[in-house]
Design a protein around this motif. Structure first.
Motif, short mmCIF file in Angstrom:
data_model
loop_
_atom_site.label_atom_id
_atom_site.label_comp_id
_atom_site.label_asym_id
_atom_site.label_seq_id
_atom_site.Cartn_x
_atom_site.Cartn_y
_atom_site.Cartn_z
N ILE A 125 56.90 38.87 50.37
CA ILE A 125 57.70 39.14 49.17
C ILE A 125 58.59 37.94 48.86
O ILE A 125 58.71 37.51 47.70
N TRP A 126 59.20 37.37 49.90
CA TRP A 126 60.06 36.19 49.72
C TRP A 126 59.25 35.02 49.14
O TRP A 126 59.70 34.37 48.19
N LEU A 127 58.08 34.77 49.70
CA LEU A 127 57.27 33.63 49.25
C LEU A 127 56.78 33.83 47.82
O LEU A 127 56.81 32.89 47.01
N VAL A 128 56.34 35.04 47.49
CA VAL A 128 55.83 35.31 46.14
C VAL A 128 56.95 35.16 45.12
O VAL A 128 56.78 34.52 44.07
N THR A 129 58.11 35.75 45.41
CA THR A 129 59.23 35.67 44.48
C THR A 129 59.72 34.23 44.32
O THR A 129 60.01 33.78 43.20
N MET A 130 59.80 33.50 45.43
CA MET A 130 60.25 32.12 45.39
C MET A 130 59.30 31.26 44.55
O MET A 130 59.72 30.51 43.67
N ALA A 131 57.99 31.39 44.81
CA ALA A 131 57.01 30.59 44.09
C ALA A 131 56.98 30.93 42.61
O ALA A 131 56.93 30.04 41.75
N ALA A 132 57.05 32.23 42.29
CA ALA A 132 57.02 32.63 40.88
C ALA A 132 58.27 32.17 40.15
O ALA A 132 58.20 31.70 39.00
N SER A 133 59.44 32.27 40.80
CA SER A 133 60.69 31.85 40.15
C SER A 133 60.72 30.34 39.92
O SER A 133 61.27 29.88 38.92
N ALA A 134 60.13 29.59 40.83
CA ALA A 134 60.16 28.13 40.71
C ALA A 134 59.08 27.63 39.76
O ALA A 134 59.35 26.78 38.89
N LEU A 135 57.85 28.12 39.90
CA LEU A 135 56.73 27.55 39.17
C LEU A 135 56.50 28.16 37.80
O LEU A 135 55.94 27.50 36.91
N ILE A 136 56.90 29.41 37.61
CA ILE A 136 56.68 30.06 36.31
C ILE A 136 57.98 30.00 35.49
O ILE A 136 58.13 29.18 34.61
N SER A 137 58.90 30.89 35.80
CA SER A 137 60.24 30.86 35.20
C SER A 137 61.12 31.82 36.00
O SER A 137 60.61 32.68 36.72
N VAL A 184 57.72 28.92 30.46
CA VAL A 184 56.81 28.98 31.59
C VAL A 184 56.41 27.57 32.03
O VAL A 184 56.06 26.73 31.20
N GLY A 185 56.50 27.32 33.33
CA GLY A 185 56.11 26.02 33.86
C GLY A 185 57.08 24.90 33.57
O GLY A 185 56.71 23.72 33.59
N SER A 186 58.36 25.25 33.33
CA SER A 186 59.35 24.22 32.98
C SER A 186 59.57 23.24 34.13
O SER A 186 59.85 22.06 33.90
N LEU A 187 59.46 23.70 35.38
CA LEU A 187 59.68 22.81 36.52
C LEU A 187 58.65 21.68 36.53
O LEU A 187 59.00 20.51 36.66
#
Length: 711
Positions: A492-504, A261-264
């Motif tokens: 949906i696009w923004l939530v998925t994008m942000a979660a995939s980038a910022l979380i894992s 989590v948070g690797s980025l």
């Protein structure tokens, strides 16, 4: 036996001195007989499944191996030139990408070439799409690399410096099914790179098993939960993670790869902490490669209709960079990180490490789902474009075997890739014979050319990987258009994008799926519920809030609920109906009871004041309507809570002398109403096949009651 009718019997209407009778003709619908004998159904299905005839065996073999269907019909003169041309071009493009994406997956360059070679051959045998290119895909490589890094750290390989590569020694692959943790002697047989491919191959095997199982049990419906906006947001978010993981190579930094989590954010913190250690030679090389790759890629896209084939700029850059690194002795002089020795030929096959399965089985689930979802969607997209059919179930088998079989040959997970598929299609591909040509190109590299890439700088491979992310990152330009088309899809696009980038990536995918499902639930929980008006000179009723110049019938309210009626939105249905009609029957009944009690109490006290008159006026005040017609055309289904809600609404309005009629119910809703005993004896006239019929009935019934009152 007839199901039920939808209109009433005779309605009498006065006209002058005569009485005109208006007949509403009954419509009878006889339902189909449904065979509910479970035993006979099971026996029939068992006979169908277990029967074995030569024709059925032949069909099964040809269906499982589609190549047997189209290869004998291959039109040599018509197809061969296009397939050879597209196969060679894709192969030339795939060689540098295979080497570059190996870094992303945490593997040695040779394994990327193995993966591309075997996947093209296996899809040729099992695939039904004529155009898609199956091989390495950036997002899948990223997910594999994250798991590989985690398992390497668990095994303790990062505690000590890695031993020299032993790829050329076949003894490195002896007895590698044992865990290397705290076993120094085992490390001598399987070094860090050997253990990395063991993890990658094992996870690839498990992902392939999942995909074949999904095909066998026909659970391809799972992909419907991965909408286009969700997949697009996931790929874009993962692209940020890919870019971040490759940034250290651009600068020539030797920092550990962050995971979890948070690797980025953690990776960028490490980069800035070590920015003073930047290798100037790698930085300059990266900058020069970017200056060449980006403009040439843009020219390829801009003039793709004029170019017979895209310029293989990646291969040109790799060759030029390798020559410059070799003759300039960049590794020895400036300490640049290079690809190192890439052996020729093939390593002996070996099975996956069965002891690793418990550690990677869970990680393989999202990889398997993403892999088959992208493959099936691309297959269907290009099949529709070129006018042929693909079998989604067979595609799951194909991509599953593209992972299971290569996992025994030191390969990692594959799927279809959009960029290479577009190149393949645009350069004349007609069948999957082009995949065989691509494999031959890669085979040539594996047997002859591979060792020549020894001096290739890793920063060049990182630049190639980053430049290929342009398509995913360009999705931000489409956001305004997406917002105008559908705000829900954009969120949906923004939530998925942000979660995939910022979380894992894995958690981001899960968050995207859950959020998109919640959006569907919320949209049914708070649906539109307008009043309808009549379109003059027609039998059509439309929303009063959406259109002008609609007419309303006196004493009749037409209400539409635009969602299924079930336990989640039953209260919303009631509140919307009460709000739109302006009458809450429960409040009306309560007011009447309160007024009646007040009158009774005042009578008992033998007093006649103004308050009693007010109460009498309130009680005797008539409602503005006598009928509510509920348009059920948008109600796909009812559950027990929905049926109970309709019963309560009808009962409550009936008690204040307002009848409720249902119109345009689909067969599923009608069946639910009958099973739920919604209709009591003699009340089957409450259901109508159109809003117009229901309104006509209500007008006729009201006129008839007035005539009876006059008499």
């Amino acid at each position: 036996m007839a199901e039920f009718n939808n209109v009433s019997s005779v309605t009498e209407m006065p006209e002058g001195d005569d009485v005109k009778r208006s007949f509403h003709h009954r419509i009878f619908l006889e339902p189909q007989e449904k065979k509910r004998n479970m035993k006979s159904l099971v026996v029939k299905q068992a006979k169908k499944t277990c029967s074995c005839t030569p024709a059925k065996v032949k069909d099964g073999v040809f269906s499982f191996f589609p190549v047997l269907q189209w290869l004998p019909k291959y039109k040599l003169k018509e197809y061969l030139l296009g397939d050879i041309m597209s196969g060679v071009i894709v192969g030339v493009l795939l060689v540098p990408q295979s080497i570059a994406y190996s870094l992303l997956a945490g593997q040695e360059p040779i394994y990327g070439l193995y993966t591309s070679f075997f996947s093209s051959i296996i899809y040729f045998i099992f695939g039904t799409s004529r155009h898609i290119s199956v091989g390495i895909f950036g997002v899948i490589c990223l997910m594999v690399g994250q798991v590989v890094d985690r398992e390497i750290q668990r095994a303790g390989y990062d505690i000590e410096p890695a031993l020299p590569s032993v790829l050329t020694d076949t003894a490195a692959y002896v007895n590698t099914t044992l865990s290397p943790v705290n076993h120094t002697s085992q490390k001598l047989l399987c070094d860090k790179s050997c253990y990395a491919i063991a993890v990658g191959a094992t996870m690839t095997f498990i992902a392939g098993v999942y995909q074949v199982a999904m095909g066998f049990f026909q659970v391809g419906f799972v992909s419907v939960y991965l909408s286009d906006s969700l997949l697009s947001g996931f790929v874009t978010g993962a692209s940020f993670t890919i870019l971040t993981s490759q940034a250290k190579y651009l600068l020539g930094l030797d920092i550990p790869r962050s995971s979890g989590v948070g690797s980025l954010i953690a990776t960028w913190i490490n980069i800035f902490r070590n920015i003073h250690k930047t290798n100037i030679c790698d930085l300059i090389t990266s900058f020069l490669c970017l200056l060449v790759l980006i403009p040439t890629k843009e020219l390829n896209e801009h003039f793709k209709s004029r170019l017979k084939a895209p310029i293989p700029v990646e291969l040109v850059v790799i060759v030029a960079a390798t020559l410059a690194s070799h003759f300039g002795k960049l590794r020895e002089t400036y300490g640049s990180s290079v690809a190192g020795h890439i052996p020729t030929g093939f390593l002996p096959p070996r099975p996956p490490d069965w002891n690793l399965i418990p550690s990677v089985a869970l990680d393989a689930i999202p990889i398997a789902i993403i892999g088959f979802a992208i493959t099936v969607s691309l297959s269907e997209m290009f099949a529709k474009k070129h006018g042929y059919a693909v079998k989604a179930n067979q595609e799951m088998y194909a991509i599953g075997f593209c992972n299971i079989i290569p996992s025994f040959f030191h390969c990692f997970t594959t799927s279809a890739a959009l960029a290479k598929t577009l190149v393949k299609e645009s350069t004349g591909c007609r069948t999957q014979m082009s995949g065989i040509v691509t494999s031959l190109v890669i085979l040539l590299v594996l047997l002859v050319i591979a060792p020549l890439f020894y001096s290739l700088q890793k920063c060049v491979l990182a630049v190639i990987t980053i430049v290929n992310l342009r398509g995913a990152l360009r999705k931000f330009k489409d956001l305004p258009k997406m917002w105008r088309l559908s705000r829900v899809d954009t969120v949906i696009w923004l939530v998925t994008m942000a979660a995939s980038a910022l979380i894992s990536t894995e958690i981001g995918l899960l968050i995207g799926v859950c959020f998109s499902m919640l959006c569907v639930i919320f949209r049914t929980q708070r649906p539109e519920a307008p009043l309808l008006g009549w379109v003059a000179e027609s039998e059509t009723y439309e929303s009063l809030s959406a259109y002008k110049n609609l007419q309303t019938k006196p004493g009749i309210v037409v209400f539409r609920f635009e969602a299924p009626l079930y336990y989640i939105n039953k209260e919303c249905f009631k509140s919307a109906l009460y709000k739109q009609t302006g009458v809450n029957p429960i409040w009306v009944k309560a007011a009447k009871k309160k007024a009646a009690k007040r009158m009774l109490r005042e009578k008992e006290e033998d007093s006649c004041g103004n308050q009693t008159g007010i109460s009498m006026d309130f009680v005797s005040e008539p409602l503005e309507f006598h009928t509510i017609v509920i348009d059920c055309c948008a109600v796909q289904f009812l559950d027990t809570a929905g049926i109970r809600t309709l019963k309560e609404v009808c009962k409550d309005y009936r008690e204040i002398d307002v009848q409720v009629l249902l119109a345009q119910c689909n067969p599923s809703v009608r069946s639910s109403l009958i099973r739920g005993e919604f209709f009591t004896e003699g009340e089957d006239h409450l259901l109508f096949h159109s809003v117009h019929q229901a309104v006509d009935f209500a007008l006729g019934a009201q006129e008839h009651s007035r005539t009876s009152a006059v008499k």
